[in-house]
Motif scaffolding. Structure first.
Motif, PDB file in Angstrom:
ATOM      1  N   SER A   1       0.837  -1.205   0.000  1.00  0.00           N
ATOM      2  CA  SER A   1       0.000   0.000   0.000  1.00  0.00           C
ATOM      3  C   SER A   1       0.868   1.250   0.000  1.00  0.00           C
ATOM      4  O   SER A   1       2.075   1.201   0.239  1.00  0.00           O
ATOM      5  CB  SER A   1      -0.915   0.003   1.222  1.00  0.00           C
ATOM      6  OG  SER A   1      -0.162   0.067   2.418  1.00  0.00           O
ATOM      7  N   LEU A   2       0.221   2.388  -0.247  1.00  0.00           N
ATOM      8  CA  LEU A   2       0.890   3.679  -0.213  1.00  0.00           C
ATOM      9  C   LEU A   2       0.305   4.508   0.922  1.00  0.00           C
ATOM     10  O   LEU A   2      -0.912   4.575   1.103  1.00  0.00           O
ATOM     11  CB  LEU A   2       0.687   4.431  -1.538  1.00  0.00           C
ATOM     12  CG  LEU A   2       1.194   5.882  -1.573  1.00  0.00           C
ATOM     13  CD1 LEU A   2       2.717   5.932  -1.493  1.00  0.00           C
ATOM     14  CD2 LEU A   2       0.695   6.609  -2.822  1.00  0.00           C
TER      15      LEU A   2
ATOM     16  N   THR B   1       4.452   1.673   1.779  1.00  0.00           N
ATOM     17  CA  THR B   1       5.472   2.651   1.417  1.00  0.00           C
ATOM     18  C   THR B   1       4.953   4.053   1.711  1.00  0.00           C
ATOM     19  O   THR B   1       3.832   4.394   1.337  1.00  0.00           O
ATOM     20  CB  THR B   1       5.824   2.537  -0.076  1.00  0.00           C
ATOM     21  OG1 THR B   1       6.330   1.228  -0.330  1.00  0.00           O
ATOM     22  CG2 THR B   1       6.865   3.577  -0.468  1.00  0.00           C
TER      23      THR B   1
ATOM     24  N   THR C   1       0.295   8.379  -8.419  1.00  0.00           N
ATOM     25  CA  THR C   1       1.443   7.561  -8.824  1.00  0.00           C
ATOM     26  C   THR C   1       1.286   6.092  -8.438  1.00  0.00           C
ATOM     27  O   THR C   1       2.131   5.274  -8.785  1.00  0.00           O
ATOM     28  CB  THR C   1       2.742   8.084  -8.170  1.00  0.00           C
ATOM     29  OG1 THR C   1       2.664   7.913  -6.743  1.00  0.00           O
ATOM     30  CG2 THR C   1       2.948   9.555  -8.480  1.00  0.00           C
ATOM     31  N   HIS C   2       0.226   5.763  -7.704  1.00  0.00           N
ATOM     32  CA  HIS C   2       0.102   4.423  -7.125  1.00  0.00           C
ATOM     33  C   HIS C   2      -1.208   3.773  -7.536  1.00  0.00           C
ATOM     34  O   HIS C   2      -2.266   4.400  -7.529  1.00  0.00           O
ATOM     35  CB  HIS C   2       0.172   4.530  -5.595  1.00  0.00           C
ATOM     36  CG  HIS C   2       0.049   3.218  -4.885  1.00  0.00           C
ATOM     37  ND1 HIS C   2       1.083   2.316  -4.800  1.00  0.00           N
ATOM     38  CD2 HIS C   2      -0.992   2.659  -4.224  1.00  0.00           C
ATOM     39  CE1 HIS C   2       0.692   1.262  -4.119  1.00  0.00           C
ATOM     40  NE2 HIS C   2      -0.564   1.441  -3.750  1.00  0.00           N
ATOM     41  N   GLU C   3      -1.122   2.513  -7.872  1.00  0.00           N
ATOM     42  CA  GLU C   3      -2.325   1.720  -8.136  1.00  0.00           C
ATOM     43  C   GLU C   3      -2.470   0.694  -7.023  1.00  0.00           C
ATOM     44  O   GLU C   3      -1.549  -0.064  -6.744  1.00  0.00           O
ATOM     45  CB  GLU C   3      -2.227   1.022  -9.492  1.00  0.00           C
ATOM     46  CG  GLU C   3      -2.248   1.969 -10.680  1.00  0.00           C
ATOM     47  CD  GLU C   3      -2.251   1.220 -12.008  1.00  0.00           C
ATOM     48  OE1 GLU C   3      -2.307  -0.031 -11.973  1.00  0.00           O
ATOM     49  OE2 GLU C   3      -2.183   1.890 -13.053  1.00  0.00           O
TER      50      GLU C   3
ATOM     51  N   ALA D   1      -4.362   2.560  -0.712  1.00  0.00           N
ATOM     52  CA  ALA D   1      -3.658   3.777  -0.310  1.00  0.00           C
ATOM     53  C   ALA D   1      -4.447   4.499   0.768  1.00  0.00           C
ATOM     54  O   ALA D   1      -5.680   4.401   0.829  1.00  0.00           O
ATOM     55  CB  ALA D   1      -3.433   4.706  -1.503  1.00  0.00           C
TER      56      ALA D   1
END
Length: 375
Positions: free
Chosen positions: A114-115, A136, A154-156, A159
């Motif tokens: 995950s973000l 992260t 920026t993340h898939e 999050a």
């Protein structure tokens, strides 16, 4: 020599003017207190102290175990129901501290892959939660929802965005509505620490999420402390019931920590009920903060306009901040002194906390003493 490096660190701190010391206070301090986080003046309120004493007499001095073993009493469950109802969330889970609540929320809601998007001005407990989580972390500019939006883009995958609702250093409020919008555009959750909002912001002190229309949303989780406006100790996570159930099963600071002492739970519950009856205390705390800011700036001091009950007054250097706070104390006024590394921007400050029970005379005296002792 074992721990020899500690002496080197101590010398470096001394050179930088960053030595911290404990200063035990007496039960009946003569100082005018603008240093504590007792925003509503409830820590010594007779109803709150009696709530603590009654709980201790009924349940004992400690919770006796972790929440999943013997540390959950009927009192804990009652506090959780009333906290959730007051703040407008589906469910609540009480922890031994607000710090533990933040560690739980961030680590349990940010699994591997995950973000975590984290505001640069976040409290240390949120920062430590990010460090311990398996996801992260991307730190973004302070109170910049566009920066959070860009990071999420920026993340898939899973999050969350984490932020204080009111930042503890300068007392400025986070752009919660814009953060929620950014999160929803990318299917992310929003986790906010309302330590400095509960009891001060929202309808009758129901908190910043309630004020912004975010309380009870299925993609919003809030953490609170019981140690500021409610004058007790402990913390809680508020959110959807399925999130709370997940924390019961996954949050290490819940599973492995001894439950909140009954006295603290009893005090917090009494304070919460008192706030329901006297919602004007929240508005009074905000008014005192505004008056402090106006008077301080009129004296030519650099004070940050408060969004809640924290008033920050900037000092020229860490050494000046320490000396300024010491001169205030010698004159009969207790103020906070924030220096690196507690402040993310490196600017040292006096940190004042407005209290709903401060009188006009006390406010005038505090401003006068701060002005007279300035570097």
């Amino acid at each position: 020599m074992a721990f020899g490096w500690i002496d080197e660190q101590a010398e470096l701190r001394a050179r930088a003017g960053l030595v911290r010391t404990l200063r035990p206070r007496p039960a009946d301090s003569p100082l005018l207190d603008l240093a504590s986080n007792d925003y509503l003046g409830l820590a010594r309120h007779p109803e709150v102290t009696e709530g603590a004493a009654r709980a201790a007499r009924t349940w004992g001095g400690g919770a006796t175990g972790s929440r999943l073993v013997t540390g959950t009493t009927e009192l804990h469950a009652e506090l959780e129901r009333e906290l959730a109802d007051f703040c407008g969330f589906e469910a609540a889970l009480v922890f031994s501290s607000g710090y533990a609540a933040n560690l739980a929320a961030v680590t349990a809601l940010a699994p591997h892959g995950s973000l975590i998007v984290s505001d640069a001005g976040n409290h240390a407990s949120l920062i430590d939660g990010c460090r311990l989580a398996r996801g992260t972390t991307q730190v973004v500019a302070h109170a910049e929802p566009d920066a959070a939006r860009k990071a999420l883009a920026t993340h898939e995958g899973t999050a969350i965005t984490v932020s204080d609702t009111v930042f503890s250093v300068d007392g400025d409020a986070a752009p919660l509505a814009a953060l929620a919008e950014a999160c929803r555009a990318h299917g992310a959750g929003l986790v906010v620490d309302d330590a400095h909002g509960l009891g001060v912001l929202g309808d009758g002190g129901r908190g910043a999420p309630q004020e912004m229309g975010l309380a009870g949303a299925d993609d919003v989780v809030a953490t609170v402390t019981l140690s500021k406006s409610l004058g007790s100790q402990g913390g809680a996570v508020l959110g959807p019931a399925r999130v709370v159930d997940h924390l019961v099963n996954a949050a290490r600071t819940f599973i492995f920590d001894t439950g909140l002492a009954p006295a603290a739970a009893g005090a917090a519950l009494s304070a919460l009920r008192l706030l329901r009856r006297e919602p004007e205390r929240a508005a009074r705390a905000r008014a005192v903060a505004g008056e402090l800011h106006a008077r301080l700036t009129a004296e030519g001091l650099e004070a940050v306009r408060p969004d809640a009950a924290v008033v920050s007054v900037r000092a020229p250097s860490p050494e000046d901040a320490v000396r300024w706070a010491a001169r205030c104390r010698a004159a009969g006024l207790a103020v906070g002194c924030f220096r690196p590394p507690s402040v993310p921007d490196g600017i040292s400050r006096l940190r004042l906390t407005a209290r709903a029970d401060l009188t006009a005379q006390q406010i005038e005296r505090a401003v006068r003493l701060i002005g007279e002792t300035r570097p």
